[in-house]
Scaffold this active site. Structure first.
Site, PDB file in Angstrom:
ATOM      1  N   SER A   1       0.793  -1.263  -0.017  1.00 20.26           N
ATOM      2  CA  SER A   1       0.082   0.081  -0.018  1.00 20.26           C
ATOM      3  C   SER A   1       0.714   1.116   0.129  1.00 20.26           C
ATOM      4  CB  SER A   1      -0.805  -0.058   1.156  1.00 20.26           C
ATOM      5  OG  SER A   1      -0.377   0.079   2.376  1.00 20.26           O
TER       6      SER A   1
ATOM      7  N   LYS B   1       0.865   4.633   7.116  1.00 20.84           N
ATOM      8  CA  LYS B   1      -0.045   5.552   5.828  1.00 20.84           C
ATOM      9  C   LYS B   1       0.600   6.885   6.018  1.00 20.84           C
ATOM     10  CE  LYS B   1      -2.649   2.249   4.163  1.00 20.84           C
ATOM     11  NZ  LYS B   1      -1.966   1.179   4.939  1.00 20.84           N
TER      12      LYS B   1
END
Length: 203
Positions: free
Chosen positions: A127, A164
Protein backbone atom coordinates in the site's frame (compact mmCIF):
# COMPACT_ATOMS: atom_id res chain seq x y z
CA UNK A 1 19.45 14.39 -4.48
CA UNK A 2 21.30 15.88 -7.47
CA UNK A 3 25.08 16.12 -7.71
CA UNK A 4 26.62 19.41 -8.80
CA UNK A 5 27.85 19.65 -12.37
CA UNK A 6 31.37 20.83 -11.45
CA UNK A 7 32.94 17.37 -11.43
CA UNK A 8 33.33 14.55 -13.93
CA UNK A 9 30.66 11.86 -14.12
CA UNK A 10 32.68 9.22 -12.30
CA UNK A 11 33.25 11.55 -9.34
CA UNK A 12 29.59 12.58 -9.44
CA UNK A 13 28.52 8.93 -9.33
CA UNK A 14 30.89 8.10 -6.46
CA UNK A 15 29.73 11.12 -4.43
CA UNK A 16 26.10 10.19 -5.08
CA UNK A 17 26.72 6.60 -3.95
CA UNK A 18 28.11 7.87 -0.65
CA UNK A 19 25.37 10.48 -0.08
CA UNK A 20 22.53 8.11 -0.98
CA UNK A 21 23.87 5.19 1.07
CA UNK A 22 24.47 7.37 4.13
CA UNK A 23 20.98 8.84 3.80
CA UNK A 24 18.99 5.68 3.03
CA UNK A 25 21.08 2.92 4.52
CA UNK A 26 21.25 1.00 1.22
CA UNK A 27 22.82 1.73 -2.19
CA UNK A 28 20.92 3.33 -5.08
CA UNK A 29 19.75 1.47 -8.15
CA UNK A 30 21.43 2.07 -11.51
CA UNK A 31 18.38 4.04 -12.68
CA UNK A 32 18.56 6.26 -9.59
CA UNK A 33 22.22 6.91 -10.40
CA UNK A 34 21.27 7.79 -14.00
CA UNK A 35 18.71 10.31 -12.80
CA UNK A 36 21.04 11.89 -10.22
CA UNK A 37 23.93 12.51 -12.61
CA UNK A 38 21.83 13.19 -15.74
CA UNK A 39 22.83 10.12 -17.74
CA UNK A 40 20.32 8.38 -20.00
CA UNK A 41 22.19 5.12 -20.55
CA UNK A 42 22.36 2.50 -17.80
CA UNK A 43 25.26 0.86 -19.65
CA UNK A 44 27.28 4.08 -19.21
CA UNK A 45 26.64 3.92 -15.47
CA UNK A 46 27.68 0.26 -15.39
CA UNK A 47 30.93 1.27 -17.11
CA UNK A 48 31.65 3.91 -14.47
CA UNK A 49 30.84 1.43 -11.68
CA UNK A 50 33.29 -1.08 -13.19
CA UNK A 51 36.03 1.57 -13.20
CA UNK A 52 35.25 2.53 -9.60
CA UNK A 53 35.50 -1.15 -8.67
CA UNK A 54 38.87 -1.49 -10.43
CA UNK A 55 40.12 1.47 -8.39
CA UNK A 56 39.09 -0.37 -5.23
CA UNK A 57 36.52 2.26 -4.26
CA UNK A 58 33.49 -0.02 -4.41
CA UNK A 59 32.76 -3.74 -4.34
CA UNK A 60 29.89 -5.38 -6.21
CA UNK A 61 28.54 -8.87 -5.59
CA UNK A 62 28.12 -10.44 -9.06
CA UNK A 63 25.41 -12.77 -7.74
CA UNK A 64 23.25 -9.83 -6.62
CA UNK A 65 22.75 -7.11 -9.25
CA UNK A 66 21.90 -4.34 -6.76
CA UNK A 67 24.39 -5.35 -4.06
CA UNK A 68 27.06 -2.68 -3.87
CA UNK A 69 29.45 -1.89 -1.05
CA UNK A 70 31.35 1.39 -0.70
CA UNK A 71 34.77 0.56 0.73
CA UNK A 72 35.16 3.99 2.36
CA UNK A 73 31.93 3.58 4.32
CA UNK A 74 32.68 -0.04 5.20
CA UNK A 75 36.02 0.97 6.69
CA UNK A 76 34.48 3.61 8.92
CA UNK A 77 34.02 2.57 12.51
CA UNK A 78 30.29 2.01 12.90
CA UNK A 79 28.56 2.50 16.21
CA UNK A 80 25.60 0.14 16.32
CA UNK A 81 22.35 0.64 18.18
CA UNK A 82 19.72 -1.93 19.12
CA UNK A 83 16.18 -1.13 18.00
CA UNK A 84 13.28 -3.33 19.16
CA UNK A 85 11.21 -5.07 16.49
CA UNK A 86 7.57 -4.83 17.51
CA UNK A 87 5.55 -7.85 16.48
CA UNK A 88 2.11 -6.77 17.60
CA UNK A 89 0.41 -3.58 18.71
CA UNK A 90 -2.35 -3.62 21.30
CA UNK A 91 -4.62 -0.72 22.24
CA UNK A 92 -4.02 0.55 25.75
CA UNK A 93 -0.62 -1.10 26.03
CA UNK A 94 2.70 0.77 25.65
CA UNK A 95 4.16 0.12 22.21
CA UNK A 96 7.46 -1.01 23.73
CA UNK A 97 5.92 -3.28 26.35
CA UNK A 98 8.09 -6.39 26.72
CA UNK A 99 5.35 -8.69 25.43
CA UNK A 100 5.15 -6.69 22.18
CA UNK A 101 8.85 -7.01 21.33
CA UNK A 102 9.78 -9.92 19.05
CA UNK A 103 13.47 -9.25 18.63
CA UNK A 104 16.19 -6.59 18.58
CA UNK A 105 17.79 -5.32 15.38
CA UNK A 106 21.19 -3.63 15.14
CA UNK A 107 21.82 -0.81 12.69
CA UNK A 108 24.63 1.76 12.41
CA UNK A 109 23.70 4.84 14.41
CA UNK A 110 24.50 7.09 11.42
CA UNK A 111 21.49 5.59 9.60
CA UNK A 112 19.18 7.48 11.96
CA UNK A 113 19.35 10.98 13.42
CA UNK A 114 19.03 9.73 16.98
CA UNK A 115 18.21 6.59 18.92
CA UNK A 116 15.54 8.03 21.21
CA UNK A 117 12.35 5.96 21.45
CA UNK A 118 12.75 4.12 18.17
CA UNK A 119 11.07 0.87 17.21
CA UNK A 120 10.78 -1.22 14.06
CA UNK A 121 7.73 -2.61 12.29
CA UNK A 122 8.04 -5.09 9.44
CA UNK A 123 6.14 -3.80 6.42
CA UNK A 124 3.51 -6.15 4.99
CA UNK A 125 1.70 -5.43 1.74
CA UNK A 126 2.20 -2.93 -1.07
CA UNK A 127 0.00 0.00 0.00
CA UNK A 128 3.01 2.37 0.31
CA UNK A 129 5.11 1.34 -2.69
CA UNK A 130 4.91 4.77 -4.36
CA UNK A 131 6.65 6.21 -1.30
CA UNK A 132 9.43 3.64 -1.74
CA UNK A 133 8.20 1.45 1.13
CA UNK A 134 8.10 -2.18 0.03
CA UNK A 135 6.73 -5.43 1.39
CA UNK A 136 9.28 -6.92 3.79
CA UNK A 137 11.04 -3.63 4.56
CA UNK A 138 11.85 -2.79 8.16
CA UNK A 139 10.24 0.56 8.95
CA UNK A 140 12.17 2.53 11.59
CA UNK A 141 9.68 4.52 13.63
CA UNK A 142 10.19 7.37 16.10
CA UNK A 143 7.69 6.92 18.90
CA UNK A 144 5.37 9.95 19.17
CA UNK A 145 1.63 10.53 19.45
CA UNK A 146 1.23 13.61 17.25
CA UNK A 147 1.69 14.12 13.53
CA UNK A 148 1.86 16.91 10.96
CA UNK A 149 0.01 16.78 7.66
CA UNK A 150 2.08 14.82 5.17
CA UNK A 151 3.97 12.76 7.75
CA UNK A 152 4.20 9.01 7.19
CA UNK A 153 2.96 7.54 10.46
CA UNK A 154 2.06 4.33 12.21
CA UNK A 155 -1.59 4.61 13.21
CA UNK A 156 -3.67 2.21 15.26
CA UNK A 157 -6.98 1.39 13.56
CA UNK A 158 -9.26 -1.20 15.18
CA UNK A 159 -6.35 -2.66 17.12
CA UNK A 160 -4.21 -3.01 14.00
CA UNK A 161 -1.15 -0.93 13.15
CA UNK A 162 -0.98 0.56 9.67
CA UNK A 163 1.65 2.71 7.95
CA UNK A 164 0.09 5.54 5.95
CA UNK A 165 0.53 9.23 5.14
CA UNK A 166 -1.33 11.41 7.66
CA UNK A 167 -3.69 14.29 6.87
CA UNK A 168 -6.09 16.06 9.22
CA UNK A 169 -8.86 17.86 7.34
CA UNK A 170 -12.47 18.97 7.85
CA UNK A 171 -12.74 17.37 11.27
CA UNK A 172 -11.59 13.98 10.00
CA UNK A 173 -8.29 12.16 9.66
CA UNK A 174 -7.30 10.79 6.26
CA UNK A 175 -4.73 8.00 6.24
CA UNK A 176 -3.54 8.01 2.65
CA UNK A 177 -1.92 4.97 0.98
CA UNK A 178 0.86 5.58 -1.53
CA UNK A 179 -0.57 3.18 -4.08
CA UNK A 180 -3.28 4.20 -6.55
CA UNK A 181 -4.95 0.80 -6.15
CA UNK A 182 -5.87 1.51 -2.52
CA UNK A 183 -8.51 3.84 -1.10
CA UNK A 184 -7.70 6.21 1.78
CA UNK A 185 -8.84 5.36 5.30
CA UNK A 186 -11.12 8.10 6.68
CA UNK A 187 -11.67 8.14 10.45
CA UNK A 188 -12.85 10.63 13.03
CA UNK A 189 -9.91 9.84 15.28
CA UNK A 190 -7.06 7.38 15.65
CA UNK A 191 -4.04 6.73 17.82
CA UNK A 192 -0.72 7.85 16.34
CA UNK A 193 2.05 5.54 17.50
CA UNK A 194 4.98 7.10 15.70
CA UNK A 195 6.51 8.73 12.64
CA UNK A 196 8.60 7.02 9.97
CA UNK A 197 12.25 8.12 10.14
CA UNK A 198 13.94 5.43 8.06
CA UNK A 199 13.66 2.24 6.04
CA UNK A 200 16.03 -0.72 6.21
CA UNK A 201 16.01 -3.07 3.24
CA UNK A 202 18.10 -6.18 2.77
CA UNK A 203 19.09 -7.32 -0.73
Amino acid sequence: MIIKENSDKQTQIYNFLIEFTKSKGYPPSVREICQAVSLKSTSTVHGHLKRLEKKGLIYRDPTKPRALEIVELSNEEKELIDIPIVGKVTAGMPILATENIEDMFQIPINYVKHNNDLFILKVTGDSMIEAGILDGDLAIIEQKNVATNGDIVVALIENEATIKRFFKENGFIRLQPENKNYEPIIVEDCSILGKLVGIYRAY
